[in-house]
Scaffold this motif. Structure first.
Motif, PDB file in Angstrom:
ATOM      1  N   LYS A   1       5.290  -2.421  -3.916  1.00 12.28           N
ATOM      2  CA  LYS A   1       4.898  -1.099  -3.433  1.00 12.28           C
ATOM      3  C   LYS A   1       5.326  -0.023  -4.414  1.00 12.28           C
ATOM      4  O   LYS A   1       4.621   0.957  -4.628  1.00 12.28           O
ATOM      5  CB  LYS A   1       5.528  -0.829  -2.065  1.00 12.28           C
ATOM      6  N   ASN A   2       6.500  -0.235  -5.014  1.00 12.85           N
ATOM      7  CA  ASN A   2       6.957   0.745  -5.997  1.00 12.85           C
ATOM      8  C   ASN A   2       6.013   0.811  -7.185  1.00 12.85           C
ATOM      9  O   ASN A   2       5.805   1.878  -7.775  1.00 12.85           O
ATOM     10  CB  ASN A   2       8.359   0.387  -6.491  1.00 12.85           C
ATOM     11  N   ILE A   3       5.478  -0.342  -7.550  1.00 12.38           N
ATOM     12  CA  ILE A   3       4.566  -0.357  -8.699  1.00 12.38           C
ATOM     13  C   ILE A   3       3.280   0.380  -8.366  1.00 12.38           C
ATOM     14  O   ILE A   3       2.764   1.171  -9.164  1.00 12.38           O
ATOM     15  CB  ILE A   3       4.261  -1.812  -9.115  1.00 12.38           C
ATOM     16  N   ILE A   4       2.763   0.143  -7.141  1.00 12.74           N
ATOM     17  CA  ILE A   4       1.488   0.784  -6.784  1.00 12.74           C
ATOM     18  C   ILE A   4       1.676   2.272  -6.539  1.00 12.74           C
ATOM     19  O   ILE A   4       0.733   3.048  -6.648  1.00 12.74           O
ATOM     20  CB  ILE A   4       0.871   0.100  -5.540  1.00 12.74           C
ATOM     21  N   LYS A   5       2.890   2.675  -6.174  1.00 15.76           N
ATOM     22  CA  LYS A   5       3.205   4.086  -5.908  1.00 15.76           C
ATOM     23  C   LYS A   5       2.575   4.613  -4.619  1.00 15.76           C
ATOM     24  O   LYS A   5       3.288   4.983  -3.695  1.00 15.76           O
ATOM     25  CB  LYS A   5       2.788   5.008  -7.073  1.00 15.76           C
ATOM     26  N   ILE A   6       1.259   4.644  -4.528  1.00 12.27           N
ATOM     27  CA  ILE A   6       0.665   5.150  -3.296  1.00 12.27           C
ATOM     28  C   ILE A   6       0.463   4.006  -2.315  1.00 12.27           C
ATOM     29  O   ILE A   6       0.478   2.837  -2.690  1.00 12.27           O
ATOM     30  CB  ILE A   6      -0.698   5.838  -3.540  1.00 12.27           C
ATOM     31  N   HIS A   7       0.293   4.359  -1.060  1.00 10.49           N
ATOM     32  CA  HIS A   7      -0.015   3.332  -0.071  1.00 10.49           C
ATOM     33  C   HIS A   7      -1.408   2.778  -0.384  1.00 10.49           C
ATOM     34  O   HIS A   7      -2.347   3.564  -0.592  1.00 10.49           O
ATOM     35  CB  HIS A   7       0.007   3.954   1.326  1.00 10.49           C
ATOM     36  N   PRO A   8      -1.550   1.445  -0.425  1.00 13.08           N
ATOM     37  CA  PRO A   8      -2.874   0.903  -0.799  1.00 13.08           C
ATOM     38  C   PRO A   8      -3.997   1.361   0.126  1.00 13.08           C
ATOM     39  O   PRO A   8      -5.153   1.373  -0.273  1.00 13.08           O
ATOM     40  CB  PRO A   8      -2.669  -0.609  -0.719  1.00 13.08           C
ATOM     41  N   GLY A   9      -3.636   1.771   1.334  1.00 15.77           N
ATOM     42  CA  GLY A   9      -4.653   2.250   2.254  1.00 15.77           C
ATOM     43  C   GLY A   9      -5.457   3.405   1.684  1.00 15.77           C
ATOM     44  O   GLY A   9      -6.639   3.563   1.991  1.00 15.77           O
ATOM     45  N   PHE A  10      -4.822   4.214   0.848  1.00 16.04           N
ATOM     46  CA  PHE A  10      -5.533   5.372   0.302  1.00 16.04           C
ATOM     47  C   PHE A  10      -6.651   4.980  -0.653  1.00 16.04           C
ATOM     48  O   PHE A  10      -7.529   5.781  -0.939  1.00 16.04           O
ATOM     49  CB  PHE A  10      -4.553   6.302  -0.420  1.00 16.04           C
ATOM     50  N   LEU A  11      -6.568   3.744  -1.164  1.00 15.73           N
ATOM     51  CA  LEU A  11      -7.637   3.311  -2.077  1.00 15.73           C
ATOM     52  C   LEU A  11      -8.958   3.166  -1.335  1.00 15.73           C
ATOM     53  O   LEU A  11     -10.027   3.285  -1.929  1.00 15.73           O
ATOM     54  CB  LEU A  11      -7.265   1.972  -2.715  1.00 15.73           C
ATOM     55  N   MET A  12      -8.869   2.920  -0.022  1.00 11.95           N
ATOM     56  CA  MET A  12     -10.109   2.662   0.733  1.00 11.95           C
ATOM     57  C   MET A  12     -10.989   3.904   0.810  1.00 11.95           C
ATOM     58  O   MET A  12     -12.154   3.852   0.402  1.00 11.95           O
ATOM     59  CB  MET A  12      -9.782   2.138   2.127  1.00 11.95           C
ATOM     60  N   PRO A  13     -10.460   5.039   1.322  1.00  9.27           N
ATOM     61  CA  PRO A  13     -11.328   6.216   1.336  1.00  9.27           C
ATOM     62  C   PRO A  13     -11.765   6.625  -0.064  1.00  9.27           C
ATOM     63  O   PRO A  13     -12.900   7.081  -0.254  1.00  9.27           O
ATOM     64  CB  PRO A  13     -10.453   7.298   1.985  1.00  9.27           C
ATOM     65  N   MET A  14     -10.881   6.413  -1.028  1.00  8.80           N
ATOM     66  CA  MET A  14     -11.239   6.766  -2.399  1.00  8.80           C
ATOM     67  C   MET A  14     -12.475   5.981  -2.837  1.00  8.80           C
ATOM     68  O   MET A  14     -13.438   6.545  -3.370  1.00  8.80           O
ATOM     69  CB  MET A  14     -10.058   6.420  -3.301  1.00  8.80           C
ATOM     70  N   GLY A  15     -12.437   4.679  -2.564  1.00  9.94           N
ATOM     71  CA  GLY A  15     -13.583   3.852  -2.932  1.00  9.94           C
ATOM     72  C   GLY A  15     -14.837   4.265  -2.204  1.00  9.94           C
ATOM     73  O   GLY A  15     -15.917   4.351  -2.787  1.00  9.94           O
ATOM     74  N   LEU A  16     -14.671   4.556  -0.918  1.00  2.00           N
ATOM     75  CA  LEU A  16     -15.842   4.968  -0.137  1.00  2.00           C
ATOM     76  C   LEU A  16     -16.442   6.244  -0.711  1.00  2.00           C
ATOM     77  O   LEU A  16     -17.666   6.391  -0.792  1.00  2.00           O
ATOM     78  CB  LEU A  16     -15.446   5.200   1.323  1.00  2.00           C
ATOM     79  N   VAL A  17     -15.572   7.165  -1.129  1.00  6.11           N
ATOM     80  CA  VAL A  17     -16.072   8.414  -1.690  1.00  6.11           C
ATOM     81  C   VAL A  17     -16.845   8.141  -2.984  1.00  6.11           C
ATOM     82  O   VAL A  17     -17.923   8.689  -3.210  1.00  6.11           O
ATOM     83  CB  VAL A  17     -14.906   9.400  -1.924  1.00  6.11           C
ATOM     84  N   PHE A  18     -16.286   7.257  -3.820  1.00  2.00           N
ATOM     85  CA  PHE A  18     -17.003   6.892  -5.054  1.00  2.00           C
ATOM     86  C   PHE A  18     -18.404   6.370  -4.725  1.00  2.00           C
ATOM     87  O   PHE A  18     -19.402   6.793  -5.303  1.00  2.00           O
ATOM     88  CB  PHE A  18     -16.250   5.793  -5.811  1.00  2.00           C
ATOM     89  N   ALA A  19     -18.441   5.439  -3.771  1.00  2.00           N
ATOM     90  CA  ALA A  19     -19.730   4.834  -3.417  1.00  2.00           C
ATOM     91  C   ALA A  19     -20.679   5.888  -2.883  1.00  2.00           C
ATOM     92  O   ALA A  19     -21.872   5.910  -3.207  1.00  2.00           O
ATOM     93  CB  ALA A  19     -19.521   3.728  -2.389  1.00  2.00           C
ATOM     94  N   LEU A  20     -20.117   6.794  -2.085  1.00  2.00           N
ATOM     95  CA  LEU A  20     -20.965   7.833  -1.489  1.00  2.00           C
ATOM     96  C   LEU A  20     -21.503   8.768  -2.570  1.00  2.00           C
ATOM     97  O   LEU A  20     -22.681   9.141  -2.558  1.00  2.00           O
ATOM     98  CB  LEU A  20     -20.156   8.620  -0.463  1.00  2.00           C
ATOM     99  N   ILE A  21     -20.631   9.118  -3.505  1.00  2.00           N
ATOM    100  CA  ILE A  21     -21.091   9.993  -4.598  1.00  2.00           C
ATOM    101  C   ILE A  21     -22.216   9.306  -5.360  1.00  2.00           C
ATOM    102  O   ILE A  21     -23.253   9.910  -5.665  1.00  2.00           O
ATOM    103  CB  ILE A  21     -19.923  10.325  -5.544  1.00  2.00           C
ATOM    104  N   ALA A  22     -22.000   8.007  -5.629  1.00  5.20           N
ATOM    105  CA  ALA A  22     -23.047   7.273  -6.349  1.00  5.20           C
ATOM    106  C   ALA A  22     -24.349   7.296  -5.566  1.00  5.20           C
ATOM    107  O   ALA A  22     -25.436   7.381  -6.138  1.00  5.20           O
ATOM    108  CB  ALA A  22     -22.601   5.830  -6.574  1.00  5.20           C
TER     109      ALA A  22
END
Lengths: 136, 768
Positions: free
Chosen positions: A59-80
């Motif tokens: 977790k220290n290596i990832i820094k952020i909670h991995p859960g935040f990657l999900m909305p981020m990915g969704l936003v990328f897909a939506l932008i595309a």
């Protein structure tokens, strides 16, 4: 798991696997690979690391909670998906930028979309695995 | 117009964004939206004269014939003006009524969402969009009615209202689709140009029945009326808005809208007349037995809606004119009465009319507004109510059949409504001041100015009918009737029977008001029949359904994963097995099968061994690892048959699965047998059966000639259209990209589900 061999190897495997997952992601449009597989591999890399060093360390290596990657990915897909609207094209029309770049290939909305999938997969797999590990 | 419709939605959705920045400093901005819209619609008024209408086309889903076309004709103009006009007053009123409420911004968001949906309903030219907006009004009114969500009764009435109106909406959708299929269009304008298509079709009867169910549920017609009194649990501004001008009038709007398309047939006319007549008299009599101000108003509203349905059902030009007038009249006086009720409730803390009197010394302007509203509802000359009542009596008197009976019913209803109106608008203010009223104070102008404004309009239109005659009412009449009609509104029609009935109504109503006092005893007497009421029947039905659903769910959703798997496998096995057994010849051509290579043999051997290992192994960890081996062997198969993509994905997924199993099973107690031998045998039989079926199915697939059209298309066009050589990936991110997007969303939802289940901690004792 205390095995020295496992610990040492996973220390080096993490960056290698991550780079490999990006490689798989990028080549997806031409050769076997893609965002989904790439995301799974990246997630596996982190899970492997967490088995060797414990959840906190990873977790220290990832820094952020991995859960935040999900909305981020969704936003990328939506932008595309939405980007073609700027050019008055229907939703999800593929847009491409000029000539293929070295190593990456053609850059376009499909790639952005795949990156979105990549992040969503990493995010959800890690969220599931980490929360199960933490609670059980 | 599309902006006018969507403005409310934009405003509502953006509330979280700007509630802190804007509304802290400019609280009046809340009311700006309806006021602006009202001005917009007023400015369009000159363009709608005679039977002119404006139409605006916006393409949405042209492939399905669904578009955002808006039609502004007389009917939708009247409704738009009421929605935005009374909306403005309600918005202003609320700013004081709910001042300091924690969720005021939320309330405004719901309210403007509701307003926008109503506008959408009345302006839509496309049936499907009309349906969407229709359902949106149900949903947003659900939030409004249940606004006091901490009270159970409030939640319950919101649910009842949503259930009833939502159910009606579904029936309506069926009718709409049917209409679309028959007439070949969803556009109302096109349908109006060819009404005979629908009228002559064999489905006509069923279509109007379905439409009636939609309209009656929304407009609270007998036997669906009971949601409306319950909806009075909402804050008063909501009741005002929903029940005077908007929500419940939507059903009336729908009937009026479809009159030129489906109307003027015996089925249409008689159903509406009968249901309307039953509703109006039933509710009017009921309103005499209520002592709660809001209940009185609720029942008189139902009765007024009954009158409207009744008038539309009569279908003559006179009746439609009366309906058009009464829509406006009722909106003006009923909104005023509701707002006044709110003020009284706000200032005295009670709505029991038996405890209220003499308030006029405390709040003169409110009293004046109350008197005007009560008298307009009574139909006194020089008020709008008089005009609509005259028109009504005229219409029923001129009927060719049953004129006497129907006129009698209308007069009876009108007498009861007059009493109800006087109770609500007159009684609290007149007479000696009562104990409950002593402490009342003069309310803020924000509360009473809207009521006065409504009263002024009633008065102005009543004295100068020319103001609305040709500009507003005539276009309404034209669009309801579907032909060029004529109106002539005047206060004085000469001495005729209608005037005589008017005077009779006034006299009898006043007498009844003086001598009839609703009391708890009388209420009890009428409640004896409550077990027969439609409300009770629906409740019984609902409880039965709930009990059944509970049994059904607990049987199938019993919480044991193994039982779920067994149910699914058994169901599939029986379905597939039956099909294979009954209609398919199982046939295997050995010559077609290619030779088995050594590598294939090795992989199959590996798989079979692992399967036996999984089933018979004593160690759980070993069994899981063996499961993994099966998965990896599968990957090898994919590789042999040149599907590297699949192999790669399967490989990662299998790794993950094994890891997940490890995580969970690691924590289970060691070396414990969880199932008895008979259960194991049962499971074995089911799995073998299922496996055999799948194997047969796989073999059968070879026998079917495969359709390669789609896969060829993808293979041929992957590079040309999508600039990719990896067809699998191109399908995922481009050809079927939208699917993938939704699938990723599902993945996220699943992950959030696992996360919240893990951290939910349902067992409070285990809290750390």
């Amino acid at each position: 798991m205390k095995s020295i061999i496992f610990r040492t190897s996973s220390k080096y495997l993490l960056p290698i696997l991550l780079i490999f997952s990006v490689f798989i992601l990028l080549r997806g449009h031409y050769l076997p690979g893609g965002g989904f597989v790439g995301g799974l591999m990246a997630a596996l890399a982190f899970i492997l690391h967490s088995f060797a060093f414990g959840l906190e360390e990873t977790k220290n290596i990832i820094k952020i909670h991995p859960g935040f990657l999900m909305p981020m990915g969704l936003v990328f897909a939506l932008i595309a998906g939405l980007a073609p609207w700027i050019y008055q094209e229907p939703f999800m029309t593929g847009l491409w930028y000029g000539e293929p770049l070295r190593m990456i290939g053609m850059v376009g909305t499909a790639l952005l979309f795949d990156i979105g999938v990549y992040f969503v997969v990493i995010g959800s797999v890690l969220t599931v695995m980490f929360s199960i590990r933490e609670i059980i | 117009m599309i902006l006018a419709v969507l403005l409310g939605f934009i405003f509502a959705i953006g509330t979280p964004l700007w509630r802190r920045i804007l509304f802290k400093t400019f609280p009046y901005l809340y009311s700006a939206v309806p006021v602006l819209l009202f001005i917009y619609f007023v400015s369009k008024l000159p363009e709608i004269n005679g039977s002119n209408f404006l139409i605006e086309t916006n393409s949405w889903i042209p492939q399905l014939g669904i578009d955002l076309n808006f039609r502004l004709d007389g009917l939708s103009m009247l409704f738009s003006l009421m929605i935005t006009g009374i909306g403005s007053l309600v918005f202003i009123y609320t700013s004081y009524y709910l001042k300091g409420h924690n969720y005021l911004d939320r309330f405004y968001a719901y309210l403007s969402m509701f307003m926008a949906s109503m506008l959408g309903v009345v302006l839509s030219d496309n049936l499907i969009t009309l349906f969407i907006f229709w359902e949106l009004t149900s949903i947003s009114s659900f939030f409004l009615i249940g606004f006091n969500n901490e009270e159970e009764s409030s939640r319950k009435s919101a649910l009842t209202a949503l259930g009833i109106t939502g159910l009606g909406g579904l029936f309506m959708l069926v009718a709409f689709i049917w209409i679309g299929a028959i007439s070949g269009t969803y556009s109302l304008t096109e349908m109006m140009s060819q009404p005979e298509v629908l009228k002559n079709s064999s489905a006509y009867f069923w279509i109007i029945i379905l439409i009636f169910i939609g309209a009656f549920t929304k407009s609270a017609q007998f036997p669906f009326h009971f949601w409306l009194p319950g909806a009075m649990k909402a804050p008063t501004p909501v009741s005002t808005y929903l029940h005077s001008a908007t929500m419940v009038k939507a059903g009336i709007f729908l009937l009026a809208r479809f009159t030129p398309i489906l109307g003027d047939s015996p089925e249409w006319n008689w159903t509406l007349t009968i249901i309307g007549a039953v509703t109006m008299t039933y509710a009017a009599v009921h309103s005499l037995f209520r002592t709660d101000l809001k209940s009185i108003l609720a029942y008189s509203t139902i009765s007024a809606l009954g009158i409207l349905v009744f008038l539309i059902g009569l279908g003559t030009e006179g009746a439609l004119l009366a309906a058009a007038l009464f829509i406006l009249t009722h909106a003006l006086y009923k909104a005023a009465l509701f707002l006044i009720t709110g003020i009284i409730d706000h200032e005295t803390g009670t709505r029991e009319i038996l405890q209220l009197s003499g308030l006029k010394t405390k709040m003169m302007p409110v009293a004046i507004a109350g008197y005007i509203a009560a008298l307009s509802s009574a139909g006194l000359p020089f008020l709008l109510g008089f005009l609509s009542k005259e028109a009504m009596y005229d219409a029923t008197l001129q009927l060719p059949t049953a004129a006497g009976l129907l006129t009698f019913l209308v007069v009876l209803t009108k007498i009861c409504l007059l009493v109800a109106g006087l109770w609500a608008g007159f009684k609290p203010f007149s007479g000696k001041i009562s104990e409950a009223s002593i402490s009342a104070k003069m309310p803020s102008p924000k509360l009473w100015i809207p009521t006065i404004l409504l009263g002024c309009l009633s008065l102005a239109f009543g004295i100068f009918p020319g103001l609305i005659d040709k500009t507003l009412i005539l276009p309404v009449l034209n669009s309801i009737a579907g032909y060029e009609a004529d109106t002539y509104l005047a206060i004085w029609h000469g001495f005729n029977l209608a005037l005589g009935l008017s005077i009779l109504t006034l006299v009898l109503g006043t007498l009844l008001f003086i001598y009839w006092k609703p009391s708890p005893g009388k209420i009890k007497a009428i409640e004896r029949y409550a077990s027969l009421s439609p409300e009770n029947l629906v409740n019984v039905l609902g409880k039965g359904f709930q009990a059944f659903a509970e049994k059904w769910t607990s049987f199938f959703q019993n919480g044991y994963l193994r039982n779920y798997v067994i149910t699914i496998l058994l169901f599939l096995s029986i379905m597939v097995g039956y099909r294979l057994f009954s209609g398919v010849v199982i046939y295997l051509d050995w010559n077609q099968i290619s030779e088995i290579t050594t590598s294939e043999f090795v992989v199959v051997f590996l798989m079979v061994t692992s399967i036996f290992f999984v089933v018979f192994s004593k160690s759980r960890t070993a069994a899981i690892v063996a499961l993994g081996v099966i998965g990896f062997s599968n990957c090898l198969f994919f590789l042999y048959y040149s599907a590297p993509d699949l192999a790669m994905t399967q490989f990662s997924i299998d790794t993950l699965t094994v890891l997940l199993f490890m995580l969970v099973l690691f924590k289970l107690p060691l070396n414990k047998t969880f199932s008895s031998v008979p259960i194991r045998i049962r499971d074995a039989v089911i799995s073998l059966f299922f496996g055999a079926l799948i194997a047969i199915l796989a073999l059968e697939v070879f026998e079917e000639s495969s359709i390669r059209e789609v896969s060829d298309y993808y293979a041929d066009n992957a590079y040309i259209l999508a600039k990719g050589r990896n067809v699998v990936n191109v399908i995922l991110v481009d050809f079927r990209g939208f699917d993938t997007m939704v699938e990723t969303a599902v993945l996220v939802i699943a992950a959030i589900g696992v996360f919240s289940l893990m951290y939910l901690n349902l067992n409070p004792e285990k809290k750390d």
